[in-house]
Design a protein around this motif. Structure first.
Motif, mmCIF file in Angstrom:
data_model
loop_
_atom_site.group_PDB
_atom_site.id
_atom_site.type_symbol
_atom_site.label_atom_id
_atom_site.label_comp_id
_atom_site.label_asym_id
_atom_site.label_seq_id
_atom_site.Cartn_x
_atom_site.Cartn_y
_atom_site.Cartn_z
ATOM 1 N N PRO A 31 -11.298 -12.596 -7.592
ATOM 2 C CA PRO A 31 -11.173 -11.310 -8.277
ATOM 3 C C PRO A 31 -9.816 -10.685 -8.086
ATOM 4 O O PRO A 31 -9.374 -9.880 -8.892
ATOM 5 C CB PRO A 31 -12.292 -10.467 -7.625
ATOM 6 C CG PRO A 31 -12.584 -11.128 -6.317
ATOM 7 C CD PRO A 31 -12.309 -12.579 -6.531
ATOM 8 N N GLU A 32 -9.115 -11.035 -6.992
ATOM 9 C CA GLU A 32 -7.804 -10.456 -6.769
ATOM 10 C C GLU A 32 -6.802 -10.912 -7.817
ATOM 11 O O GLU A 32 -5.805 -10.259 -8.084
ATOM 12 C CB GLU A 32 -7.282 -10.837 -5.378
ATOM 13 C CG GLU A 32 -8.012 -10.130 -4.236
ATOM 14 C CD GLU A 32 -9.355 -10.767 -3.937
ATOM 15 O OE1 GLU A 32 -9.639 -11.844 -4.499
ATOM 16 O OE2 GLU A 32 -10.117 -10.204 -3.142
ATOM 17 N N THR A 35 -6.025 -9.945 -13.085
ATOM 18 C CA THR A 35 -5.295 -8.785 -13.562
ATOM 19 C C THR A 35 -5.308 -8.672 -15.068
ATOM 20 O O THR A 35 -5.250 -7.581 -15.611
ATOM 21 C CB THR A 35 -3.837 -8.845 -13.080
ATOM 22 O OG1 THR A 35 -3.271 -10.080 -13.517
ATOM 23 C CG2 THR A 35 -3.775 -8.747 -11.568
ATOM 24 N N GLU A 38 -11.246 -10.379 -17.243
ATOM 25 C CA GLU A 38 -12.322 -9.547 -16.771
ATOM 26 C C GLU A 38 -13.562 -10.358 -16.462
ATOM 27 O O GLU A 38 -13.755 -11.428 -16.998
ATOM 28 C CB GLU A 38 -12.682 -8.505 -17.839
ATOM 29 C CG GLU A 38 -11.497 -7.656 -18.246
ATOM 30 C CD GLU A 38 -11.889 -6.700 -19.348
ATOM 31 O OE1 GLU A 38 -13.047 -6.242 -19.325
ATOM 32 O OE2 GLU A 38 -11.064 -6.427 -20.203
ATOM 33 N N GLY A 104 -8.719 -3.442 -20.793
ATOM 34 C CA GLY A 104 -9.151 -4.204 -19.623
ATOM 35 C C GLY A 104 -10.342 -3.532 -18.985
ATOM 36 O O GLY A 104 -10.219 -2.407 -18.488
ATOM 37 N N PHE A 106 -12.637 -4.161 -16.239
ATOM 38 C CA PHE A 106 -12.647 -3.883 -14.808
ATOM 39 C C PHE A 106 -11.244 -3.908 -14.209
ATOM 40 O O PHE A 106 -10.958 -3.194 -13.266
ATOM 41 C CB PHE A 106 -13.536 -4.895 -14.070
ATOM 42 C CG PHE A 106 -14.974 -4.819 -14.465
ATOM 43 C CD1 PHE A 106 -15.758 -3.748 -14.072
ATOM 44 C CD2 PHE A 106 -15.556 -5.806 -15.239
ATOM 45 C CE1 PHE A 106 -17.093 -3.674 -14.437
ATOM 46 C CE2 PHE A 106 -16.889 -5.746 -15.606
ATOM 47 C CZ PHE A 106 -17.657 -4.672 -15.208
ATOM 48 N N GLU A 107 -10.405 -4.761 -14.757
ATOM 49 C CA GLU A 107 -9.024 -4.869 -14.297
ATOM 50 C C GLU A 107 -8.100 -4.594 -15.480
ATOM 51 O O GLU A 107 -8.268 -5.185 -16.542
ATOM 52 C CB GLU A 107 -8.743 -6.267 -13.735
ATOM 53 C CG GLU A 107 -9.569 -6.624 -12.515
ATOM 54 C CD GLU A 107 -9.146 -5.855 -11.277
ATOM 55 O OE1 GLU A 107 -8.005 -5.344 -11.270
ATOM 56 O OE2 GLU A 107 -9.948 -5.771 -10.339
ATOM 57 N N LYS A 109 -5.237 -4.845 -18.099
ATOM 58 C CA LYS A 109 -4.400 -5.942 -18.581
ATOM 59 C C LYS A 109 -2.935 -5.618 -18.293
ATOM 60 O O LYS A 109 -2.498 -4.480 -18.436
ATOM 61 C CB LYS A 109 -4.608 -6.151 -20.072
ATOM 62 C CG LYS A 109 -6.015 -6.596 -20.443
ATOM 63 C CD LYS A 109 -6.182 -6.701 -21.945
ATOM 64 C CE LYS A 109 -7.604 -7.120 -22.308
ATOM 65 N NZ LYS A 109 -7.820 -7.176 -23.763
ATOM 66 N N THR A 110 -2.184 -6.629 -17.903
ATOM 67 C CA THR A 110 -0.775 -6.452 -17.595
ATOM 68 C C THR A 110 0.058 -7.462 -18.382
ATOM 69 O O THR A 110 -0.495 -8.360 -19.025
ATOM 70 C CB THR A 110 -0.525 -6.651 -16.086
ATOM 71 O OG1 THR A 110 -0.970 -7.973 -15.707
ATOM 72 C CG2 THR A 110 -1.288 -5.621 -15.269
ATOM 73 N N ARG A 161 -3.929 1.979 -16.966
ATOM 74 C CA ARG A 161 -3.890 1.061 -15.828
ATOM 75 C C ARG A 161 -4.435 1.688 -14.544
ATOM 76 O O ARG A 161 -4.397 1.068 -13.490
ATOM 77 C CB ARG A 161 -2.456 0.571 -15.611
ATOM 78 C CG ARG A 161 -1.919 -0.239 -16.771
ATOM 79 C CD ARG A 161 -0.495 -0.714 -16.544
ATOM 80 N NE ARG A 161 -0.407 -1.606 -15.388
ATOM 81 C CZ ARG A 161 0.707 -2.197 -14.978
ATOM 82 N NH1 ARG A 161 1.845 -1.983 -15.639
ATOM 83 N NH2 ARG A 161 0.705 -2.994 -13.926
ATOM 84 N N ARG A 163 -7.143 3.202 -11.787
ATOM 85 C CA ARG A 163 -8.451 2.820 -11.276
ATOM 86 C C ARG A 163 -9.473 3.934 -11.524
ATOM 87 O O ARG A 163 -9.122 5.071 -11.841
ATOM 88 C CB ARG A 163 -8.360 2.521 -9.780
ATOM 89 C CG ARG A 163 -7.372 1.412 -9.434
ATOM 90 C CD ARG A 163 -7.842 0.089 -9.990
ATOM 91 N NE ARG A 163 -6.926 -0.998 -9.668
ATOM 92 C CZ ARG A 163 -7.116 -2.253 -10.012
ATOM 93 N NH1 ARG A 163 -8.209 -2.587 -10.678
ATOM 94 N NH2 ARG A 163 -6.231 -3.187 -9.690
ATOM 95 N N ARG A 237 -14.459 1.751 -16.302
ATOM 96 C CA ARG A 237 -13.961 0.980 -15.182
ATOM 97 C C ARG A 237 -15.035 0.707 -14.127
ATOM 98 O O ARG A 237 -14.797 -0.036 -13.180
ATOM 99 C CB ARG A 237 -12.788 1.726 -14.528
ATOM 100 C CG ARG A 237 -11.480 1.525 -15.260
ATOM 101 C CD ARG A 237 -10.849 0.188 -14.847
ATOM 102 N NE ARG A 237 -10.057 -0.397 -15.928
ATOM 103 C CZ ARG A 237 -8.825 -0.036 -16.240
ATOM 104 N NH1 ARG A 237 -8.233 0.909 -15.543
ATOM 105 N NH2 ARG A 237 -8.197 -0.638 -17.239
#
Length: 435
Positions: A31-32, A35, A38, A104, A106-107, A109-110, A161, A163, A237
């Motif tokens: 999960p880390e 990024t 999802e 994104g 849960f995370e 998008k970058t 972006r 949380r 989120r």
């Protein structure tokens, strides 16, 4: 080639105005490292969003063509009163949720994926501004919400972006601070200043609902309504399939309802503010209704030049629909959170309910088409039919609800989205070339 709809329970459904057509990506081993991708979401969670959006659509129907609720009336009047103002608040909250589906889940998008997501949101905002402004040029006037959506999307771009915890803190801050800022700003504005600003505003000159209305003076001013959008982004989120998250929301939602409406009721009666408000505004209606689309702000505050103090200031303690007070924001958000949670849990625990609700869920997947369509139908109604008498409007409301449900259910058998949703999605295709 016909674009056939996915079967419920197999594919994540397309969601309202801001929906995308992306297949949920496969989870990464760690999960880390997720990024730009999802975790797959349980079907019931997103179907719950579509069902909640369908209820918001029906609530907007009730506000625009339903009978005026009678104080102390029966269950029907209670539902009409509940829809007044809260349906549009639920819409705005779900709009924030849908932004997270693009940016994104849960995370965030970058990289190129993040830039493409922001471009899709900007394109949607431009299209909705054009469409909303076009509707504002009709007799429906400033009662439409689409051009306000455009401003919400653009203001949300810097927050994509963040949380969930940060977004929640921002939402709380907005709920507490912005109603007071909006009140003071409106009170200090003069008619001459507003006229001067509108005279230089091409949008105001074109359709009558300009930047000042979209930000401060309209029915759904961004200064206060961004509270709903940011709260929806917070919910987007969160993992709504988590038991711990559900338990927290089951406490938070009702607590917000009790605080928003209970404390407001108590404060107004202990201070005598209720009598002062009623004396200053003897004939209050829901400003979002088509019955009175000319009302400017829908707030207890004077739209412009009201001055500080006086009866208008007591509106800061009110929790009435569109009052724009902290109590109204908190109470309406409590209802939105509770509705979304209850529908999500119900669809998760009761598979049979999902099958029964399939036609209504289809309404939520094409809400832009149905929202614009119901306005066009209202405008096409002959004579005074757009503002029907008490005896006839309940039947008209039923026709709108049944007609929208049948239309969506039939269309969903052959297509994945409504006509306007399809065009909106197609318009964002060029964003994929951004690197």
């Amino acid at each position: 080639m016909v674009d056939r709809p996915p079967r419920l329970g197999k594919v994540v459904p397309v969601t309202e105005i801001e929906s995308t057509n992306k297949t949920p990506p496969r989870p990464l081993p760690s999960p880390e490292s997720a990024t730009a991708t999802e975790r797959p979401a349980p079907m019931a969670r997103l179907v719950g969003v579509d069902l909640a959006r369908a209820l918001a659509v029906f609530g907007m129907f009730a506000v625009h063509v339903g009978p005026t609720p009678t104080p102390g009336g029966g269950v029907g009047d209670w539902f009409l009163e509940l829809a007044s103002g809260r349906a549009s608040a639920l819409f705005a909250t779900l709009a924030g949720f849908s932004l997270m589906l693009i940016a994104g889940r849960f995370e965030p998008k970058t990289g190129p994926a993040g830039r493409q997501a922001r471009a899709r949101i900007v394109i949607r905002a431009v299209i909705l501004l054009v469409l909303g402004s076009a509707l504002a040029m009709t007799n429906f006037g400033g009662a439409g919400i689409l051009n306000f959506y455009a401003v919400y999307f653009l203001l949300a771009l810097p927050l994509l972006r963040l949380r969930a915890k940060t977004l929640a803190i921002i939402a709380v801050t907005l709920a507490v601070v912005t109603p007071q800022v909006a009140y003071v700003t409106r009170a200090l504005l003069t008619e001459s200043v507003v006229h001067s600003i509108d005279s230089w505003d091409p949008i105001a000159r074109l359709c009558g609902v300009g930047v000042l209305d979209l930000l401060l003076l309209g029915l759904y001013p961004a200064i206060t309504w961004m509270t709903f959008v940011v709260t929806g982004m917070t919910l987007g989120r969160l993992d709504l399939s988590s038991g711990a998250v559900r338990r927290r929301l089951a406490v938070v939602g009702p607590a917000m309802i009790a605080f928003g409406y209970g404390v407001s009721w108590l404060a107004l009666r202990l201070t005598g503010g209720a009598q002062k408000i009623m004396a200053g505004m003897p004939a209050m209606q829901d400003p979002g209704a088509m019955k009175d689309p000319g009302m400017a702000s829908g707030s207890f505050d004077s739209p412009v030049g009201g001055g500080l103090g006086g009866p208008d200031a007591w509106g800061l303690l009110a929790a009435e629909p569109h009052s724009g007070s902290t109590f109204d924001l908190i109470g309406s958000l409590g209802i939105a959170i509770t509705v979304l949670l209850c529908l999500t849990v119900a669809l998760d625990r009761l598979p049979g309910l999902r099958r029964l609700a399939k036609p209504v869920i289809a309404v939520g997947t094409m809400s832009l088409t149905l929202y614009v369509g119901h306005i066009l139908v209202i405008l096409a109604l002959p004579g005074e039919a757009a503002t029907p008498p008490q005896s006839a409007s309940a039947a008209l409301l039923l026709c709108f609800v049944v007609g929208a449900t049948v239309f969506a259910a039939v269309l969903a058998r052959f297509f994945r989205r409504g006509p306007l949703e399809y065009l909106l999605n197609a318009a964002t295709k060029p964003a994929k070339y951004i690197r």
